[in-house]
Design a protein around this motif. Structure first.
Motif, PDB file in Angstrom:
ATOM      1  N   THR B 235       0.790  -1.229   0.000  1.00  0.00           N
ATOM      2  CA  THR B 235       0.000   0.000   0.000  1.00  0.00           C
ATOM      3  C   THR B 235       0.823   1.280   0.000  1.00  0.00           C
ATOM      4  OG1 THR B 235      -0.135  -0.134   2.403  1.00  0.00           O
ATOM      5  CG2 THR B 235      -1.974  -1.058   1.181  1.00  0.00           C
ATOM      6  N   GLN B 236       2.038   1.258   0.537  1.00  0.00           N
ATOM      7  CA  GLN B 236       2.791   2.511   0.623  1.00  0.00           C
ATOM      8  C   GLN B 236       3.341   2.924  -0.747  1.00  0.00           C
ATOM      9  OE1 GLN B 236       5.594   2.033   3.883  1.00  0.00           O
ATOM     10  NE2 GLN B 236       4.440   3.591   5.027  1.00  0.00           N
ATOM     11  N   GLY B 237       3.124   4.192  -1.088  1.00  0.00           N
ATOM     12  CA  GLY B 237       3.609   4.701  -2.371  1.00  0.00           C
ATOM     13  C   GLY B 237       2.793   4.215  -3.555  1.00  0.00           C
ATOM     14  N   ILE B 238       1.702   3.528  -3.295  1.00  0.00           N
ATOM     15  CA  ILE B 238       0.863   2.963  -4.359  1.00  0.00           C
ATOM     16  C   ILE B 238      -0.349   3.879  -4.571  1.00  0.00           C
ATOM     17  CG2 ILE B 238      -0.508   0.943  -5.043  1.00  0.00           C
ATOM     18  CD1 ILE B 238       2.482   0.366  -4.726  1.00  0.00           C
ATOM     19  N   GLY B 239      -0.784   3.980  -5.822  1.00  0.00           N
ATOM     20  CA  GLY B 239      -1.994   4.756  -6.118  1.00  0.00           C
ATOM     21  C   GLY B 239      -1.816   6.223  -5.792  1.00  0.00           C
ATOM     22  N   TYR B 240      -0.670   6.788  -6.167  1.00  0.00           N
ATOM     23  CA  TYR B 240      -0.327   8.160  -5.788  1.00  0.00           C
ATOM     24  C   TYR B 240      -1.218   9.171  -6.509  1.00  0.00           C
ATOM     25  CZ  TYR B 240       2.568  12.192  -4.666  1.00  0.00           C
ATOM     26  OH  TYR B 240       3.012  13.393  -4.192  1.00  0.00           O
ATOM     27  N   LEU B 241      -1.788  10.089  -5.752  1.00  0.00           N
ATOM     28  CA  LEU B 241      -2.545  11.197  -6.346  1.00  0.00           C
ATOM     29  C   LEU B 241      -2.372  12.401  -5.427  1.00  0.00           C
ATOM     30  CD1 LEU B 241      -4.580  11.823  -8.729  1.00  0.00           C
ATOM     31  CD2 LEU B 241      -6.345  11.677  -6.999  1.00  0.00           C
ATOM     32  N   ASP B 242      -1.773  13.475  -5.953  1.00  0.00           N
ATOM     33  CA  ASP B 242      -1.503  14.633  -5.093  1.00  0.00           C
ATOM     34  C   ASP B 242      -2.653  15.632  -5.136  1.00  0.00           C
ATOM     35  OD1 ASP B 242      -1.262  15.848  -7.495  1.00  0.00           O
ATOM     36  OD2 ASP B 242       0.885  16.235  -7.355  1.00  0.00           O
ATOM     37  N   LEU B 243      -2.498  16.732  -4.406  1.00  0.00           N
ATOM     38  CA  LEU B 243      -3.586  17.687  -4.243  1.00  0.00           C
ATOM     39  C   LEU B 243      -4.010  18.308  -5.578  1.00  0.00           C
ATOM     40  CD1 LEU B 243      -5.480  19.243  -2.413  1.00  0.00           C
ATOM     41  CD2 LEU B 243      -3.666  20.890  -1.987  1.00  0.00           C
ATOM     42  N   ALA B 244      -3.033  18.666  -6.414  1.00  0.00           N
ATOM     43  CA  ALA B 244      -3.378  19.294  -7.691  1.00  0.00           C
ATOM     44  C   ALA B 244      -4.211  18.338  -8.540  1.00  0.00           C
ATOM     45  CB  ALA B 244      -2.104  19.697  -8.434  1.00  0.00           C
ATOM     46  N   GLY B 245      -3.785  17.062  -8.557  1.00  0.00           N
ATOM     47  CA  GLY B 245      -4.538  16.072  -9.318  1.00  0.00           C
ATOM     48  C   GLY B 245      -5.933  15.889  -8.748  1.00  0.00           C
ATOM     49  N   THR B 259      -4.246  13.727   0.707  1.00  0.00           N
ATOM     50  CA  THR B 259      -3.252  14.651   0.187  1.00  0.00           C
ATOM     51  C   THR B 259      -2.893  15.707   1.228  1.00  0.00           C
ATOM     52  OG1 THR B 259      -4.841  16.230  -0.700  1.00  0.00           O
ATOM     53  CG2 THR B 259      -4.248  14.386  -2.111  1.00  0.00           C
ATOM     54  N   GLY B 260      -3.491  15.611   2.411  1.00  0.00           N
ATOM     55  CA  GLY B 260      -3.164  16.543   3.483  1.00  0.00           C
ATOM     56  C   GLY B 260      -4.154  17.677   3.638  1.00  0.00           C
ATOM     57  N   LEU B 261      -5.135  17.768   2.771  1.00  0.00           N
ATOM     58  CA  LEU B 261      -6.108  18.868   2.866  1.00  0.00           C
ATOM     59  C   LEU B 261      -7.248  18.460   3.799  1.00  0.00           C
ATOM     60  CD1 LEU B 261      -6.837  21.677   1.529  1.00  0.00           C
ATOM     61  CD2 LEU B 261      -8.409  20.369   0.116  1.00  0.00           C
ATOM     62  N   PRO B 262      -7.448  19.180   4.886  1.00  0.00           N
ATOM     63  CA  PRO B 262      -8.514  18.791   5.823  1.00  0.00           C
ATOM     64  C   PRO B 262      -9.884  19.272   5.343  1.00  0.00           C
ATOM     65  CG  PRO B 262      -7.314  20.662   6.692  1.00  0.00           C
ATOM     66  CD  PRO B 262      -6.699  20.349   5.367  1.00  0.00           C
ATOM     67  N   TRP B 263     -10.360  18.763   4.249  1.00  0.00           N
ATOM     68  CA  TRP B 263     -11.632  19.197   3.668  1.00  0.00           C
ATOM     69  C   TRP B 263     -12.704  18.169   4.000  1.00  0.00           C
ATOM     70  CZ3 TRP B 263     -13.307  23.647   1.769  1.00  0.00           C
ATOM     71  CH2 TRP B 263     -14.538  23.659   1.105  1.00  0.00           C
ATOM     72  N   ASP B 264     -13.592  18.550   4.885  1.00  0.00           N
ATOM     73  CA  ASP B 264     -14.666  17.660   5.300  1.00  0.00           C
ATOM     74  C   ASP B 264     -15.904  18.531   5.447  1.00  0.00           C
ATOM     75  OD1 ASP B 264     -16.493  16.119   6.783  1.00  0.00           O
ATOM     76  OD2 ASP B 264     -14.867  14.905   7.613  1.00  0.00           O
ATOM     77  N   LEU B 265     -16.939  18.256   4.660  1.00  0.00           N
ATOM     78  CA  LEU B 265     -18.121  19.112   4.669  1.00  0.00           C
ATOM     79  C   LEU B 265     -18.762  19.192   6.050  1.00  0.00           C
ATOM     80  CD1 LEU B 265     -19.892  18.236   1.306  1.00  0.00           C
ATOM     81  CD2 LEU B 265     -18.363  20.122   1.798  1.00  0.00           C
ATOM     82  N   ARG B 266     -18.573  18.168   6.857  1.00  0.00           N
ATOM     83  CA  ARG B 266     -19.150  18.208   8.208  1.00  0.00           C
ATOM     84  C   ARG B 266     -18.556  19.366   9.002  1.00  0.00           C
ATOM     85  NH1 ARG B 266     -17.770  12.401  10.414  1.00  0.00           N
ATOM     86  NH2 ARG B 266     -15.905  12.778   9.192  1.00  0.00           N
ATOM     87  N   LYS B 267     -17.293  19.722   8.705  1.00  0.00           N
ATOM     88  CA  LYS B 267     -16.632  20.820   9.408  1.00  0.00           C
ATOM     89  C   LYS B 267     -16.808  22.152   8.675  1.00  0.00           C
ATOM     90  CE  LYS B 267     -13.857  19.902  13.058  1.00  0.00           C
ATOM     91  NZ  LYS B 267     -14.696  19.627  14.201  1.00  0.00           N
ATOM     92  N   VAL B 268     -16.570  22.141   7.346  1.00  0.00           N
ATOM     93  CA  VAL B 268     -16.492  23.419   6.630  1.00  0.00           C
ATOM     94  C   VAL B 268     -17.856  23.948   6.203  1.00  0.00           C
ATOM     95  CG1 VAL B 268     -14.126  23.138   5.868  1.00  0.00           C
ATOM     96  CG2 VAL B 268     -15.971  22.225   4.460  1.00  0.00           C
ATOM     97  N   GLN B 269     -18.783  23.061   5.905  1.00  0.00           N
ATOM     98  CA  GLN B 269     -20.130  23.514   5.539  1.00  0.00           C
ATOM     99  C   GLN B 269     -21.135  22.648   6.294  1.00  0.00           C
ATOM    100  OE1 GLN B 269     -20.287  23.266   1.237  1.00  0.00           O
ATOM    101  NE2 GLN B 269     -18.686  24.795   0.993  1.00  0.00           N
ATOM    102  N   PRO B 270     -21.222  22.827   7.607  1.00  0.00           N
ATOM    103  CA  PRO B 270     -22.001  21.883   8.424  1.00  0.00           C
ATOM    104  C   PRO B 270     -23.486  21.853   8.047  1.00  0.00           C
ATOM    105  CG  PRO B 270     -20.793  23.452   9.795  1.00  0.00           C
ATOM    106  CD  PRO B 270     -20.680  23.913   8.397  1.00  0.00           C
ATOM    107  N   TYR B 271     -24.069  20.693   8.208  1.00  0.00           N
ATOM    108  CA  TYR B 271     -25.501  20.477   7.972  1.00  0.00           C
ATOM    109  C   TYR B 271     -25.972  19.587   9.105  1.00  0.00           C
ATOM    110  CZ  TYR B 271     -23.074  16.438   6.193  1.00  0.00           C
ATOM    111  OH  TYR B 271     -22.214  15.367   6.094  1.00  0.00           O
ATOM    112  N   CYS B 272     -27.255  19.498   9.338  1.00  0.00           N
ATOM    113  CA  CYS B 272     -27.825  18.654  10.398  1.00  0.00           C
ATOM    114  C   CYS B 272     -27.183  18.950  11.754  1.00  0.00           C
ATOM    115  CB  CYS B 272     -27.645  17.162  10.109  1.00  0.00           C
ATOM    116  SG  CYS B 272     -28.569  16.579   8.700  1.00  0.00           S
ATOM    117  N   GLY B 273     -26.646  20.142  11.962  1.00  0.00           N
ATOM    118  CA  GLY B 273     -26.086  20.501  13.257  1.00  0.00           C
ATOM    119  C   GLY B 273     -24.731  19.904  13.555  1.00  0.00           C
ATOM    120  N   TYR B 274     -23.941  19.559  12.549  1.00  0.00           N
ATOM    121  CA  TYR B 274     -22.615  18.977  12.805  1.00  0.00           C
ATOM    122  C   TYR B 274     -21.690  19.954  13.519  1.00  0.00           C
ATOM    123  CZ  TYR B 274     -22.509  14.369  10.625  1.00  0.00           C
ATOM    124  OH  TYR B 274     -22.681  13.042  10.356  1.00  0.00           O
TER     125      TYR B 274
END
Lengths: 209, 445
Positions: B235-245, B259-274
């Motif tokens: 698994t390590q180094g396999i299926g590489y896809l970086d942020l730009a991709g 890719t290191g980007l903490p993008w989670d809709l529950r945090k950034v655009q909360p719905y249902c009171g997340y």
């Protein structure tokens, strides 16, 4: 779409006297400023970055807390590039088609939800074309992820995305006839008989509007 | 040329000699291919293949064992759900959307219902208890979905035991679903305006027990896989896809977070009171299959944390409504156990059959015709187990959707297969696809 069906209902099929509840289609007018929230910023930034704003953007609609820019198809790629590079809408969440057979000359609509990760914003682009000339420039060169979404919209609605690297059907078989999610394409299905009673296919049942 | 292998007949085409391999002895095929000058081999993998994560077809172009090109063939599970929904009323739609991504039914239902509520303008009228139940159900569903991703992903790479552990945990969640909604899959439990029915008596202690059990059980898979030398090599180094991709391909969910980007809709655009729950967004910076595996593993604990907070809230909201007060929208779904089995609530039956003609008319109208939704369009998105699940809903003011479109994360993310696999080894395609975790029911809809 058929208005008739089970029980021979015509029109709305509503015999309750509450027919007045049927609402007409949304207004086709432009929204007035201020749009509210970050929508004014988006419009301002776009006007600043794109001098041809007024000629390329037909309407700006704010409805239910969402901003929609109606764009002329010739300008779509230009506007998309500016939205991506200057306004930081890094992601396009795909394309969705809508078919309005009664809007003569504007039958087919392509809807693009955009997402800005930098600014945590969402907007929507809309492009309308005539059924007789269903061509829209492809956005695959701007957002590569639109590749499959445009193939799907072509498959389901017959919108041709010019410049797409390989516009073929994606969900239906390659030799399929017609575009299934258009309104003039029947749902299909057969009546089902059970204990002597016959239930019509879903698109032939009594319909309410 | 006479074919040497009866299981691999060859024919001449404009592309060169084509062998159709249907089984038999690989050596005799190699011998025959060796007699031609062609180095390039095109292999069709799937759609019926145990390692392609469902009915996914992969067309691979190989130079030796190196993959030079991958193309996905999809559509084998297309059922026309979006079209069918145009012929059913808004509430009936939940029965359809729940079957799209069949490992994440609650996410499908929630995205659909949030969109309808936005169109109706009742987003703020949905009772708090309903929103908390939705959050709890979504997090339970995230666990069961991640368990399949981890279990089948490991199985496809040759590790059999994690599959047993993963499905044991999934079973716990499915039992909870069965207790709460009556169904283990395809529940149609989230309804426009709230949820179908309240939690049964004694549900909260049972869920607490299950949470404790799962927290203990998760350690089994962690100790089996995290740091395991063979697993790391696969698994390590396999299926590489970086942020730009990932951004240009519109990738969301665990693949984007790897890719290191903490993008989670529950945090950034909360719905249902997340926004009212404490939890962490898990990321990795390795951009590979191992990173995505670790993210899913660690998200399990975060989901448990959210479930516990939801249970605390539910205890305080005991007896609160779980459906909007507006009777023109709220589907009469209250059930009661009668002498002849489970059926519509007897109080409700008594009211519509015995006391109020108007209630009967209203019940009949709502159930047969459904409610009308003002014309317009909205896009509502939730963070499903696989990424951004968006519902684009268009209404013409009628009792049925004019157009429904789901932006399915599986469909979109599967596009990354080529970018992840080309230039790598053929065996690593399996790992790359498994790390995307596509569910073909969602891809094809």
């Amino acid at each position: 779409m058929t208005d008739s069906g089970m029980f021979g209902a015509r029109g709305t099929g509503d015999t309750s006297g509450y027919g007045g509840l049927v609402r007409t289609a949304a207004s086709t007018g432009s929204s007035e400023r201020p749009f509210g929230g970050y929508f004014d910023d988006v419009a301002d930034d776009l006007e600043r970055a794109y001098p041809e704003f007024s000629s390329a953007i037909e309407r700006v609609v704010v409805d239910r807390g969402e901003l929609t820019l109606h764009i002329k198809r010739e300008k779509l790629v230009e506007v998309a590039k500016i939205l991506r590079d200057s306004l930081k809408f890094e992601m396009c969440m795909g394309v969705s088609g809508v078919h309005y057979p009664n809007n003569v000359g504007r039958e087919l609509v392509a809807v693009y939800p955009l997402l800005s990760i930098t600014n945590n914003r969402r907007i929507r682009l809309e492009v309308t074309v005539a059924d007789s000339d269903a061509h829209i420039p492809s956005l695959v060169e701007v957002w590569a992820g639109n590749n499959w979404h445009e193939r799907e919209t072509f498959d389901m609605f017959g919108i041709i995305f010019d410049g797409h690297p390989g516009l073929t059907r994606i969900l239906m078989p390659d030799d399929w006839q017609g575009h299934p999610q258009r309104k003039d394409y029947a749902l299909g299905g057969i009546p089902v008989e059970y204990k002597g009673a016959t239930i019509p296919a879903p698109d032939n049942r009594r319909s309410y509007k | 040329m006479t074919p040497l292998d009866p299981y691999a007949p060859s024919r001449e085409t404009t592309e060169g000699t084509v062998f159709s391999v249907t089984g038999g002895d690989w050596d005799s095929l190699v011998q025959e291919i060796g007699s031609t000058k062609e180095e390039r081999v095109v292999v069709n993998m799937g759609p019926q293949h145990p390692s392609t994560h469902g009915v996914l077809r992969l067309v691979l172009e190989l130079e030796g064992e190196t993959v030079t090109e991958v193309r996905c063939g999809i559509g084998y599970l297309h059922t026309g759900i979006e079209k069918n929904m145009e012929f059913r009323n808004w509430t009936q739609g939940t029965t359809f959307v729940t079957r799209m991504d069949y490992l994440g039914p609650i996410f499908n239902e929630t995205a659909y219902c949030l969109a309808i509520e936005k169109l109706l303008g009742i987003t703020n009228d949905v009772p708090e208890r309903a929103s908390v139940i939705r959050v709890m159900m979504m997090e339970l569903n995230r666990i069961s979905s991640h368990m399949v991703a981890l279990g089948t992903g490991a199985l496809e790479l040759g590790a059999i035991t994690p599959m047993f552990f993963a499905f044991r945990e999934r079973e716990i969640v499915l039992d909870l679903f069965e207790m709460i909604s009556g169904l283990r899959m395809n529940m149609a439990y989230i309804r426009p305006g709230g949820v179908q029915q309240d939690l049964p008596d004694g549900a909260i202690p049972k869920i607490r027990e299950a949470v404790a059990q799962m927290r203990k059980n998760f350690k089994d898979n962690t100790s089996l896989l995290v740091g395991n030398a063979i697993w790391l090599k696969r698994t390590q180094g396999i299926g590489y896809l970086d942020l730009a991709g990932a951004t240009t391909l519109g990738i969301t969910g665990p693949v984007l977070r790897s890719t290191g980007l903490p993008w989670d809709l529950r945090k950034v655009q909360p719905y249902c009171g997340y926004e009212n729950y404490n939890f962490d967004v898990i990321t990795a910076d390795t951009c590979d299959v191992y990173g995505r595996f670790l993210i899913r593993m660690n998200e399990l604990e975060q989901s448990l944390r959210i479930i516990e907070q939801a249970l605390d809230k539910l205890e305080k909201l005991q007896g609160a409504p779980v459906m909007v007060a507006d009777k023109k929208i709220a589907w009469p779904a209250q059930l009661a156990l009668g002498g002849d089995g489970l059926g519509n609530s007897l109080n409700h039956i008594r009211e519509i059959m015995g006391t109020s003609m108007e209630s009967l008319i209203h019940h009949f109208k709502l159930v047969t015709e459904g409610f009308q939704v003002p014309a317009g369009q909205v896009y509502a998105a939730v963070e499903s187990a696989r990424g951004e699940l968006g519902a684009h809903v268009v209404s013409d003011g009628g009792t049925r959707p004019y157009r429904m479109h789901f932006r399915e994360p599986s469909f979109n993310n599967l596009q990354a297969t080529s970018a992840m696999s080309e230039g790598g080894m053929i065996a690593d395609i399996i790992g790359a696809v498994a790390s995307i975790d596509p569910v073909m029911g969602g891809v094809d809809r």
